[in-house]
Design a protein around this motif. Structure first.
Motif, PDB file in Angstrom:
ATOM      1  N   ALA A 145       0.847  -1.191   0.000  1.00 53.25           N
ATOM      2  CA  ALA A 145       0.000   0.000   0.000  1.00 53.25           C
ATOM      3  C   ALA A 145       0.882   1.241   0.000  1.00 53.25           C
ATOM      4  N   LEU A 146       0.360   2.292  -0.613  1.00 58.18           N
ATOM      5  CA  LEU A 146       1.049   3.575  -0.660  1.00 58.18           C
ATOM      6  C   LEU A 146       0.339   4.573   0.237  1.00 58.18           C
ATOM      7  N   MET A 147       1.113   5.477   0.837  1.00 62.54           N
ATOM      8  CA  MET A 147       0.545   6.647   1.496  1.00 62.54           C
ATOM      9  C   MET A 147       1.037   7.880   0.753  1.00 62.54           C
ATOM     10  N   ALA A 148       0.093   8.675   0.274  1.00 66.06           N
ATOM     11  CA  ALA A 148       0.399   9.896  -0.450  1.00 66.06           C
ATOM     12  C   ALA A 148      -0.056  11.093   0.361  1.00 66.06           C
ATOM     13  N   ARG A 149       0.644  12.210   0.212  1.00 73.81           N
ATOM     14  CA  ARG A 149       0.277  13.408   0.962  1.00 73.81           C
ATOM     15  C   ARG A 149      -1.074  13.945   0.517  1.00 73.81           C
ATOM     16  N   GLU A 150      -1.363  13.868  -0.780  1.00 77.61           N
ATOM     17  CA  GLU A 150      -2.624  14.379  -1.312  1.00 77.61           C
ATOM     18  C   GLU A 150      -2.980  13.602  -2.561  1.00 77.61           C
ATOM     19  N   MET A 181      -3.643   5.286   0.371  1.00 77.99           N
ATOM     20  CA  MET A 181      -4.330   5.976   1.462  1.00 77.99           C
ATOM     21  C   MET A 181      -3.651   7.316   1.689  1.00 77.99           C
ATOM     22  N   LEU A 182      -4.392   8.249   2.264  1.00 76.39           N
ATOM     23  CA  LEU A 182      -3.848   9.534   2.656  1.00 76.39           C
ATOM     24  C   LEU A 182      -3.567   9.517   4.150  1.00 76.39           C
ATOM     25  N   PRO A 183      -2.739  10.438   4.634  1.00 80.70           N
ATOM     26  CA  PRO A 183      -2.399  10.444   6.068  1.00 80.70           C
ATOM     27  C   PRO A 183      -3.642  10.552   6.935  1.00 80.70           C
ATOM     28  N   TYR A 184      -3.673   9.778   8.023  1.00 84.31           N
ATOM     29  CA  TYR A 184      -4.828   9.834   8.921  1.00 84.31           C
ATOM     30  C   TYR A 184      -4.433  10.124  10.360  1.00 84.31           C
ATOM     31  N   THR A 185      -3.138  10.290  10.643  1.00 81.76           N
ATOM     32  CA  THR A 185      -2.691  10.724  11.966  1.00 81.76           C
ATOM     33  C   THR A 185      -1.781  11.939  11.794  1.00 81.76           C
ATOM     34  N   PRO A 186      -1.633  12.749  12.847  1.00 85.88           N
ATOM     35  CA  PRO A 186      -0.695  13.880  12.757  1.00 85.88           C
ATOM     36  C   PRO A 186       0.723  13.418  12.423  1.00 85.88           C
ATOM     37  N   LEU A 187       1.131  12.284  12.967  1.00 90.62           N
ATOM     38  CA  LEU A 187       2.485  11.799  12.707  1.00 90.62           C
ATOM     39  C   LEU A 187       2.689  11.506  11.225  1.00 90.62           C
ATOM     40  N   HIS A 188       1.672  10.936  10.558  1.00 87.09           N
ATOM     41  CA  HIS A 188       1.794  10.696   9.120  1.00 87.09           C
ATOM     42  C   HIS A 188       1.982  12.004   8.359  1.00 87.09           C
ATOM     43  N   HIS A 189       1.210  13.022   8.726  1.00 85.65           N
ATOM     44  CA  HIS A 189       1.348  14.320   8.060  1.00 85.65           C
ATOM     45  C   HIS A 189       2.758  14.878   8.264  1.00 85.65           C
ATOM     46  N   LEU A 190       3.288  14.734   9.465  1.00 79.78           N
ATOM     47  CA  LEU A 190       4.635  15.229   9.734  1.00 79.78           C
ATOM     48  C   LEU A 190       5.683  14.460   8.940  1.00 79.78           C
ATOM     49  N   ARG A 229       7.696  11.748  -1.081  1.00 76.14           N
ATOM     50  CA  ARG A 229       6.325  12.198  -1.329  1.00 76.14           C
ATOM     51  C   ARG A 229       5.348  11.039  -1.398  1.00 76.14           C
ATOM     52  N   LEU A 230       5.861   9.844  -1.593  1.00 76.42           N
ATOM     53  CA  LEU A 230       5.060   8.637  -1.535  1.00 76.42           C
ATOM     54  C   LEU A 230       5.770   7.665  -0.611  1.00 76.42           C
ATOM     55  N   LEU A 231       5.049   7.124   0.346  1.00 78.57           N
ATOM     56  CA  LEU A 231       5.626   6.143   1.257  1.00 78.57           C
ATOM     57  C   LEU A 231       4.940   4.804   1.064  1.00 78.57           C
ATOM     58  N   VAL A 232       5.730   3.738   1.046  1.00 79.88           N
ATOM     59  CA  VAL A 232       5.150   2.413   1.267  1.00 79.88           C
ATOM     60  C   VAL A 232       4.751   2.351   2.725  1.00 79.88           C
TER      61      VAL A 232
END
Length: 833
Positions: free
Chosen positions: A269-274, A344-353, A365-368
């Motif tokens: 899965a990927l996590m993207a900022r936006e 998925m997009l960030p869902y915790t403050p730590l992910h946003h940071l 800019r993209l995290l596994v």
């Protein structure tokens, strides 16, 4: 008017009511809302959390009291779910002011604990504001967002009954917590930099086997971002457990994580900022965007754009994201040969940071983001355990001291024909209950052994657990027990009966029988449970049967064979097996799941097709193994009869040259769907496919597993049998004509949809049933699901597809609960077959 009459008039002008509000009303800002509503109407009284929900007493003019009762549900906070508002008149006390009282335990019922919720926009604005005292605070939260279910240790929902109990609030947080005008009024996880929790970064020791060392001085998040940018694998503690993270654009880092985790080719899965960071790679419609940016924020499976997938050309088509810079592109190894990217997009403050705030130095800019565990083990939640179990996987640990009381993996969903299709129901949805169409006894249904979830039910409510995992690991079984105890505690359900799959070897069923004591354990047939789950979530009361098309890989049949290509005529009380795929003996059982070429060779032999050297599945099988398989099939040694549609997908995948070895469950089928999506327009699933047909025939008297395995009998015999032999012959002919894997895959999907259409038409003619439920793991395939649903609706059927629980084994427990509710319980301590 006399003095006495004046007193009576004054008394009549004041009314006091006791109001009980049930539902998801704790941990969502409901008491502050009640306080604001009551004081705004000039009412006196108080409000408190109890074991039943929120209980308030209000006193004042009758019109104001009535308005208060009317507005409780209509104007409730955004995260609240009000199920009922009950009120009764009590004696007026003449008090003044309105207070929030200390919570009270006890009560006959249980309130509903809310799920964990993604960080709200107000908190994100504060997180990014250098002037705010919570600027860059990794645990920023308020009454509208943040952790709930994963930190609750008891009821009522108060800070003392959460894992935040160990963090005393600082004076500033205490003032906010006590201020009715503040967004954090009685927000239980409230915190700041001064009062904790706190992050820490630990880095792998320089010497092999050395203990990780904690870094001091530097900002842990900034240092973690640098490590990710340099190609490190980072263990990150989230809401429901640890993730393993790396820079998704760094091919070396992705390959390293894949190798360490022994993940094979299973997509990450990927996590993207936006959304704009992935919009050039995948199709994002309105429903997908709403899921990505909403309060749940699951992993959303998004269809790759043409030219960006494994069957459509090279990865990446360039382009730019919303910032004007070059758009990021994940490494090929993130999701090799898969038709979708899970985002998925960030869902915790730590992910946003971690992904960076405006003005931060450049970083990934993209995290596994994948579950923090070894393959087959449950997600890690404990910090000490993370340092031990994730030591072979991670280069560093971004940990914190807020405890996780119960694990909760990320949810996974997709959109199919404009409707949400759950693939894994967990974080963000659990523990919200499902409403049942029929009342049930207090029960525990333990699900299956793959993708395990369990279900507690009572009355007209069912609570499904989060994703537990595969029950073949001792740590997973321990996690199952812990999660079951926690869900019992917060729901108040004390099971009087247990339900389990009929498979005698399932560890979930063995656990139920060990723990049952004198309580009955009811066995529910696997595919009957699948169909019942679809019926239940659509609100059917079982008074009329449905045609249940239950296609999956493996399910224990009533004749002892492996079922999985079933069309049942079913209600909650029982089922008739209308159609089955023809039995094919699979040599080695589970070995065929890992080696689809074995399944292909078994299907070819059953169809009377030679294992010619020019066939891809034959070439994939080493000569000595091929000779051994031939002997086993000829003599019926260690061969399990199977009517599985999942195994037929595997067989065609290997036969077409798509996938010969599966490193994860359903890999061959997933890659076959990807191939079908790349077919030319004239071979789309609703196009022509000459010769790709199943032979339908009435089942012979006595037909059963014994015909394939030399034992068994006629238990569970079907009315019709679908033989794939003509279809396999057509595939071989297409291969030799040079048709290519994409055409073959598309034609095969169309043939399966055609089989479903024919089988349902025959069931309607014979049994007069007009409603079809599509269920089982095969229907996680959006291409097939859409083709089947479209054809059936054109034929006048009402089609039910899963929208609340997964079609795969993650939804089994719900079906078990409603079937068990209708089954006659054996004597105390007895065992159902």
């Amino acid at each position: 008017m006399t003095t006495g009459q004046e007193g009576t008039a004054v008394a009549e002008a004041v009314q006091r009511r006791r109001v009980t509000v049930r539902g998801v009303v704790q941990g969502v800002g409901f008491r502050p809302f009640v306080h604001t509503l009551a004081t705004g109407l000039g009412l006196a009284g108080h409000v408190a959390n109890t074991g039943e929900g929120v209980v308030a007493e209000v006193e004042g003019p009758p019109g104001a009291v009535a308005a208060f009762c009317d507005r409780l549900a209509a104007q409730a906070p955004p995260l609240a779910v009000v199920e009922s508002v009950d009120h009764r008149e009590v004696a007026a006390t003449g008090g003044t002011g309105f207070a929030i009282l200390a919570s009270r335990a006890g009560g006959a019922g249980r309130t509903l604990v809310p799920p964990d919720t993604a960080t709200c926009s107000d908190c994100l604005a504060e997180l990014a504001d250098p002037a705010d005292r919570r600027h860059c605070h990794p645990f920023i939260t308020c009454t509208h967002c943040g952790p709930r279910f994963t930190i609750v240790t008891g009821l009522p929902y108060d800070r003392a009954n959460t894992t935040m109990a160990r963090f005393p609030m600082c004076p500033d947080c205490s003032r906010e917590y006590a201020d009715p005008a503040d967004r954090r009024f009685h927000a239980q996880p409230v915190s700041c930099h001064a009062c904790g929790p706190r992050l820490r970064l630990l880095v792998r020791g320089a010497r092999p086997g050395g203990a990780p060392r904690q870094e001091t001085g530097a900002d842990p998040v900034a240092r973690a971002r640098r490590l990710l940018a340099d190609g490190a694998v980072l263990a990150v503690k989230g809401l429901g457990g640890y993730h393993l993270a790396c820079d998704a654009e760094n091919a070396g880092a992705v390959a390293l994580l894949r190798r360490r985790k022994a993940r094979g080719d299973k997509p990450f899965a990927l996590m993207a900022r936006e959304v704009s960071d992935v919009a050039h790679l995948v199709h994002v419609g309105p429903q997908e965007r709403a899921l990505l940016t909403g309060t749940v924020r699951p992993v959303v499976l998004l269809r790759r754009r043409t030219g960006t997938g494994p069957w459509g050309g090279t990865d990446g088509t360039g382009g730019a994201n919303g910032t004007g810079g070059p758009a990021p592109r994940p490494a090929d190894a993130v999701a090799p040969a898969a038709p979708d990217l899970g985002v998925m997009l960030p869902y915790t403050p730590l992910h946003h940071l971690l992904l960076g705030l405006p003005g931060d130095p450049p970083g990934p800019r993209l995290l596994v983001m994948t579950s923090g565990n070894l393959a087959g083990e449950p997600i890690v939640t404990d910090d000490a355990e993370a340092l031990e179990r994730l030591a072979p996987l991670a280069d560093a640990w971004l940990a914190h001291d807020r405890g996780i009381h119960v694990p909760c993996d990320d949810s996974v969903v997709r959109v199919c024909d404009g409707e949400v299709l759950p693939v894994r129901r967990s974080r963000g949805y659990v523990p919200s209950p499902l409403e049942l169409p029929v009342p049930v006894r207090a029960s525990l249904s333990v699900g299956g052994d793959l993708k395990n979830t369990f279900c507690l039910a009572r009355g007209r409510r069912a609570w499904l657990s989060g994703h537990v995992g595969d029950m073949d690991d001792l740590a997973t079984q321990t996690g199952f027990e812990r999660a079951e105890r926690q869900l019992e505690a917060i729901t108040g359900v004390v099971p009087e009966v247990l339900a389990a799959d009929r498979h005698p070897g399932y560890r979930s069923g063995q656990w139920a029988r060990r723990r049952a004591g004198v309580r009955p354990v009811l066995g529910v047939q696997h595919h009957h449970a699948h169909v019942a789950a679809a019926m239940a979530e659509h609100g059917l009361d079982g008074s009329r049967p449905v045609i249940g098309v239950a296609f999956d890989g493996t399910g224990y049949g009533d004749d002892g064979a492996v079922w999985g290509g079933e069309v049942l005529v079913a209600d909650y009380d029982g089922f008739r097996r209308h159609l089955q795929l023809a039995y094919v003996p699979l040599p080695g059982g589970d070995a065929c799941v890992r080696l689809p070429y074995r399944t292909a060779l078994a299907h070819l032999r059953a169809a009377g097709i030679d294992w010619a050297d020019d066939l891809p599945c034959t070439a994939a099988c080493p000569g000595p193994e091929r000779r051994l398989l031939a002997r086993r099939l000829e003599r019926g040694i260690n061969c399990v009869p199977a009517s599985s549609m999942g195994r037929l997908f595997d067989a065609v995948s290997s036969l077409a040259g798509v996938c010969h070895r599966a490193g994860y469950e359903a890999q061959a089928a997933v890659e076959l769907e990807a191939a079908a999506l790349a077919a030319p327009g004239d071979d789309a699933p609703d196009g022509g496919a000459p010769g790709y047909t199943f032979a339908l025939r009435p089942a012979s008297p006595g037909t059963g597993a014994g015909d394939a395995a030399g034992a068994g009998g006629a238990a569970g015999a079907a009315e019709l049998v679908a033989d794939p032999a003509p279809l396999l012959s057509a595939v071989v002919a297409d291969l030799r004509a040079g048709a290519g894997a994409a055409r073959i895959a598309a034609r095969f999907h169309r043939a399966v949809a055609g089989l479903v259409r024919s089988a349902c038409a025959a069931a309607r003619e014979r049994h007069g049933v007009e409603t079809v439920a599509l269920t089982g793991g095969v229907f996680a395939n959006a291409l097939l699901s859409s083709a089947c649903a479209g054809a059936l609706r054109r034929d006048g059927f009402t089609v039910l597809r899963h929208r609340l629980v997964p079609p795969n084994d993650g939804g089994l427990a719900l079906g078990q609960a409603v079937v068990a509710a209708r089954a006659g319980a054996p004597p105390a301590g007895g065992r159902a077959p």
